[in-house]
Write a protein that holds these residues in place. Structure first.
Motif, PDB file in Angstrom:
ATOM      1  N   LYS A 442       0.843  -1.191   0.004  1.00 30.76           N
ATOM      2  CA  LYS A 442      -0.075  -0.016   0.112  1.00 30.76           C
ATOM      3  C   LYS A 442       0.935   1.185  -0.107  1.00 30.76           C
ATOM      4  CE  LYS A 442      -4.095   1.645   2.400  1.00 30.76           C
ATOM      5  NZ  LYS A 442      -4.790   1.530   3.773  1.00 30.76           N
ATOM      6  N   ASP A 446      -2.541   5.643  -0.276  1.00 29.85           N
ATOM      7  CA  ASP A 446      -3.579   4.438   0.122  1.00 29.85           C
ATOM      8  C   ASP A 446      -3.976   3.959  -1.172  1.00 29.85           C
ATOM      9  OD1 ASP A 446      -3.597   5.296   2.728  1.00 29.85           O
ATOM     10  OD2 ASP A 446      -5.212   6.485   2.567  1.00 29.85           O
ATOM     11  N   LYS A 631      -9.104   4.562  -2.549  1.00 30.64           N
ATOM     12  CA  LYS A 631      -8.351   5.180  -1.530  1.00 30.64           C
ATOM     13  C   LYS A 631      -9.353   4.946  -0.267  1.00 30.64           C
ATOM     14  CE  LYS A 631      -5.887   8.451  -3.678  1.00 30.64           C
ATOM     15  NZ  LYS A 631      -5.144   9.926  -3.822  1.00 30.64           N
ATOM     16  N   ILE A 637     -10.058  -1.390   5.354  1.00 26.19           N
ATOM     17  CA  ILE A 637      -9.931  -1.029   4.068  1.00 26.19           C
ATOM     18  C   ILE A 637     -10.435  -1.912   2.993  1.00 26.19           C
ATOM     19  CG2 ILE A 637      -8.014   0.424   4.389  1.00 26.19           C
ATOM     20  CD1 ILE A 637      -6.286  -1.748   3.453  1.00 26.19           C
TER      21      ILE A 637
END
Length: 871
Positions: A442, A446, A631, A637
């Motif tokens: 990553k 992001d 992002k 995430i």
């Protein structure tokens, strides 16, 4: 040339174009005037296939905008606007309904008829003319042009369309009462509706162009501004309840929403909302709205989804049957005829068209010949990109076994990202099965960046992971580089995994000196499945807290309420998944905010289509999409990038490999231009650092200890308390007792306080000297500096040697084949059903009320009455 086209900038003009594609047509109608503030007065698109199929029409609009800005409006004020907003005309386009043909050869005549109606000022809707009118026109054209080459005049052609016929009026005469009487011509027959529309609507409830006064009243104020989309949806829902009309979202992009009426068949009602120009808020875009309803009222069909599913199976069976008996590929007309003769079913042309397309796509996906191109493809990729690791392994019987791809610059890329790498696998979904292995990092912005991937026949077992990690280590030696922190006893890169037994064991064998973290999200899901959702939230709090007292309090609370969940959590090494591990062992490497391995799962879903096809498509599909541009703004995430490579896992292996490689190349090119010319800290880290800088104003800093490197920071607690918290900061090692500085590599509020009050630094100095280099734009530019050359697979020829993978018919171990209805695992700590009225288990409030009603009725009928009601 520009001088000759300047005339288009001095008056109002109208642009109309028509195009045919695969048996369908679309017409673009644009009116523009550069003298007005709004250049484009109306932008209408009539698409015969579907109002959601906009790709080709929008391409025409984009070319028109580029032509106008480059030639007609060159040097004018509007030119800069059109150059900056490349989709300016597309955003103002209104996609309207139009007549649809029932065959694949009348699209040209349909398009010409639409243009005739537009030039005559007639409104276009789905029933303005039908297939019968076009069929009669086609036959008349054939007969008329055969005898007279000049037969096709506008007067002759217009006679075949009711809307183009002028009303016939004779001279007035006197009736019996002496009043004037006009004799009109024969009435024009109303056009027939499509059979598909008639099946779902009530023709007797047909309305013709009615103004929606309720919507106009609710949005009558021009200055009406909505601050959020949620606020807009509240008013839209209120309008639907008041008017009885249902609106469906046709376009959703950011804070923009476009709605269409679905209560009437082919209704012309369209409204659009979007952000206010150069201001905050959402307003009604009146220039893109049509507040008039038309069409027959739509009624909900019984078992609509079941009927649609059955029709899909019938169309699939008919398409396969036609292909079996016809030498040429099946067409939509063939499926229509077969449905009438064999199934006694009248299908629509659109259904048949999509069924044939679906069959053709599935045939390409299941092509076994694609495996004979995999080896040649990866070999060509290695030749075009020297230094890359790309190869295919075959067994002794020539069956394909494994494919591994790692670009040449992957090793250098590792030094430009946060040193945490996530490893995960995902099953291919095609009939050939296999597993897609991914190693993902990553970036500071992001962005997910896959550095290597592989497709073996193996499942997610020890042997498969051992093979993948060994080649990953050989291709990227920087994974075992020494850590820059002097007290850290591990290598630079930290591995994040989901506690898969085979993967954990393989990591210990191949990377014994690297730190291996566990995914907190997987631990939470296991607690939720076995002990209930109530205690799963405590797992999230345990993984995120950097306070040892808070950690002990959470564990105590969990032990009292669920001993089983407490035992499961404490059996897992806390240093592997809790952020509070920093305070107990300073030798641990930082994880830079990573608490789960879902970046790999996000990348797996990003390559979804690649997993559903052959191996070559999987490899190419992955490389197409590097680096993805999704992002994240929170710790979990995975939900933000679930569909990143979703399409790459659905194709065959050949399409998946090809698609992944090309998409990676395109994303690198896009990122190169995006970060060009930027300097300093990336935007998301800049916002976090600025917030901490502002919050450290009230802190006090004092020297502590015998060395000059340790300082104490006093912070006032919230809630008006006068007590103060004492924390120690070491600027040399970038360490704070709160654990937040070493967790992500950005100074915490206490580090900011030391820099501000003790060092007398400005915020710019802190960003330049105290923030890790991973968060700088110069590192981002270095990350995307190099790209690779993809392979044009259509130039390859099969090797006539490689055979299908072994065990293609069996399912690889892992996730279930279909979604199962599990037990009430989320509420396992409660009884299955508790009535909220009487608080008794075994029933709910609805049956509780019915039980009482039955009891009263039985009591009124006498004690001997027995109720057989089914509750």
């Amino acid at each position: 040339m520009r001088g000759g086209l300047k005339a288009y900038a001095r008056s109002e003009f109208r642009y109309i174009s028509a195009a045919c594609h695969q048996g369908h047509y679309f017409v673009v109608d644009v009116t523009f005037d550069s003298r007005q503030p709004a250049i484009f007065q109306q932008v209408n698109v009539y698409d015969s296939l579907s109002i959601t199929s906009r790709r080709r029409a929008t391409a025409v609009l984009g070319r028109l905008q580029r032509f106008l800005s480059g030639f007609c409006f060159h040097g004018l004020d509007h030119n800069l606007l059109l150059l900056e907003k490349q989709d300016y005309i597309v955003q103002r386009a209104v996609f309207r309904n139009c007549p649809k043909q029932n065959n694949s050869h009348d699209c040209g005549l349909f398009a010409i008829a639409v243009i005739w109606h537009l030039l005559e000022g007639k409104e276009i809707h789905s029933s303005v003319f039908t297939q019968d009118h076009i069929g009669a026109l086609r036959e008349a054209l054939y007969r008329g042009l055969s005898s007279n080459a000049e037969w096709a005049t506008l007067e002759n052609v217009s006679s075949f369309f009711p809307a183009l016929l002028p009303p016939v009026r004779n001279e007035p005469s006197l009736d019996q009462d002496g009043a004037l009487k006009y004799e009109t011509g024969p009435e024009v027959e109303e056009p027939k509706e499509d059979e598909e529309v008639v099946a779902k609507t009530h023709p007797e409830n047909f309305i013709h162009d009615v103004e929606d006064e309720i919507f106009e009243r609710k949005f009558s104020e021009p200055s009406q501004v909505f601050q959020t989309v949620e606020e807009l949806m509240v008013v839209i829902n209120d309008y639907q309840e008041t008017s009885g009309n249902s609106l469906a979202i046709r376009r959703s992009r950011g804070s923009s929403r476009a709605f269409a009426c679905i209560s009437h068949a082919n209704c012309s009602f369209r409204v659009a909302f979007g952000p206010k120009a150069q201001q905050e808020g959402i307003i009604l875009k009146r220039g893109n709205c049509n507040l008039r309803h038309s069409g027959a009222a739509v009624t909900a069909a019984k078992d609509g989804r079941c009927l649609k599913k059955r029709s899909k199976e019938v169309i699939k069976e008919l398409a396969n049957d036609v292909a079996l008996h016809k030498h040429a590929p099946p067409t939509a007309n063939d499926v229509l005829k077969a449905g009438v003769h064999k199934k006694k079913t009248l299908l629509s042309y659109k259904q048949s068209y999509r069924g044939v397309n679906a069959r053709n796509e599935s045939k390409i996906i299941s092509d076994p010949m694609s495996f004979q191109l995999v080896g040649l493809y990866v070999e060509a990729f290695a030749q075009r990109n020297p230094g890359s690791t790309a190869f295919m392994e075959r067994r002794s019987d020539n069956r394909i076994q494994r494919v591994f791809v790692c670009p040449s610059f992957a090793n250098d890329v590792l030094m430009c990202v946060r040193p945490v790498i996530s490893i995960d696998g995902a099953h291919m979904r095609s009939e050939w099965k296999g597993t897609l292995y991914l190693a993902t990092v990553k970036s500071a912005g992001d962005d997910l960046y896959p550095v290597a991937f592989a497709i073996p026949v193996d499942g997610e077992d020890f042997q498969g992971w051992l093979w993948f990690l060994q080649y990953l280590k050989a291709s990227a030696p920087n994974l075992i580089a020494e850590h820059f922190r002097r007290e850290c006893s591990y290598k630079l890169f930290t591995f994040m995994s989901d506690r898969c037994k085979g993967l954990t064991t393989a990591l210990g064998n191949v990377f014994p000196a690297n730190y291996n973290c566990y995914c907190a999200v997987h631990i939470r899901r296991n607690v939720e499945s076995n002990h209930g959702k109530k205690f799963a939230s405590m797992v999230t709090a345990l993984s995120e807290t950097t306070s040892l007292p808070e950690k002990r309090a959470l564990l105590t609370q969990l032990q009292q309420k669920s001993p089983g969940a407490y035992k499961y959590v404490t059996d897992i090494n806390a240093n592997r998944w809790m952020d509070s591990a920093w305070l107990e062992d300073e030798k641990l490497p930082p994880r830079y905010g990573f608490r789960n391995s879902n970046i790999s799962e996000s990348a797996n879903n990003m390559f979804y289509d690649a997993r559903n096809g052959n191996w070559l498509d999987a490899i190419d599909g992955i490389l197409i999409k590097l680096p993805p541009r999704y992002k994240f703004r929170n710790s979990n995430i995975s939900e933000s990038a679930n569909n990143m490579f979703y399409d790459a896992r659905n194709g065959n292996w050949l399409d998946a490999i090809d698609g992944i490689l090309i998409k990676m190349s395109l994303r690198i090119t896009k990122s190169q231009s995006e970060y060009e010319g930027k300097d300093g800290v990336v935007d998301n880290i800049l916002g976090l650092a600025t917030k901490r800088w502002e919050n450290c104003v009230g802190c006090r800093v004092y020297a502590s200890g015998n060395d000059s490197e340790t300082y104490s920071v006093y912070q006032k607690l919230g809630g008006g308390l006068e007590e103060e918290a004492l924390l120690k900061v070491r600027l040399v090692d970038c360490v704070c007792d709160c654990g937040k500085w070493q967790a992500i590599g950005v100074p915490c509020m206490h580090g900011m306080a030391y820099s501000r009050h003790q060092m007398k630094w400005r915020l710019e100095d802190v960003l330049d000297q105290a923030v890790d280099e991973y968060y700088k734009y110069r590192t981002q530019r270095e990350l995307y500096r190099r790209n690779f050359v993809p392979v044009w697979r259509h130039l390859l020829e099969p090797d006539m040697m490689t055979l299908l993978p072994d065990g293609a018919a069996r399912r690889m171990p892992g996730r279930q084949k279909t979604v199962r209805l599990r037990k009430n695992s989320r509420y396992a700590h409660e009884p299955p059903t508790i009535c909220s009225r009487c608080h008794q288990p075994g029933h709910n409030v609805r049956t509780c009320v019915r039980r009482e009603a039955v009891k009263k009725r039985n009591a009124g009928n006498g004690a001997a009455t027995i109720s057989h009601s089914v509750l």
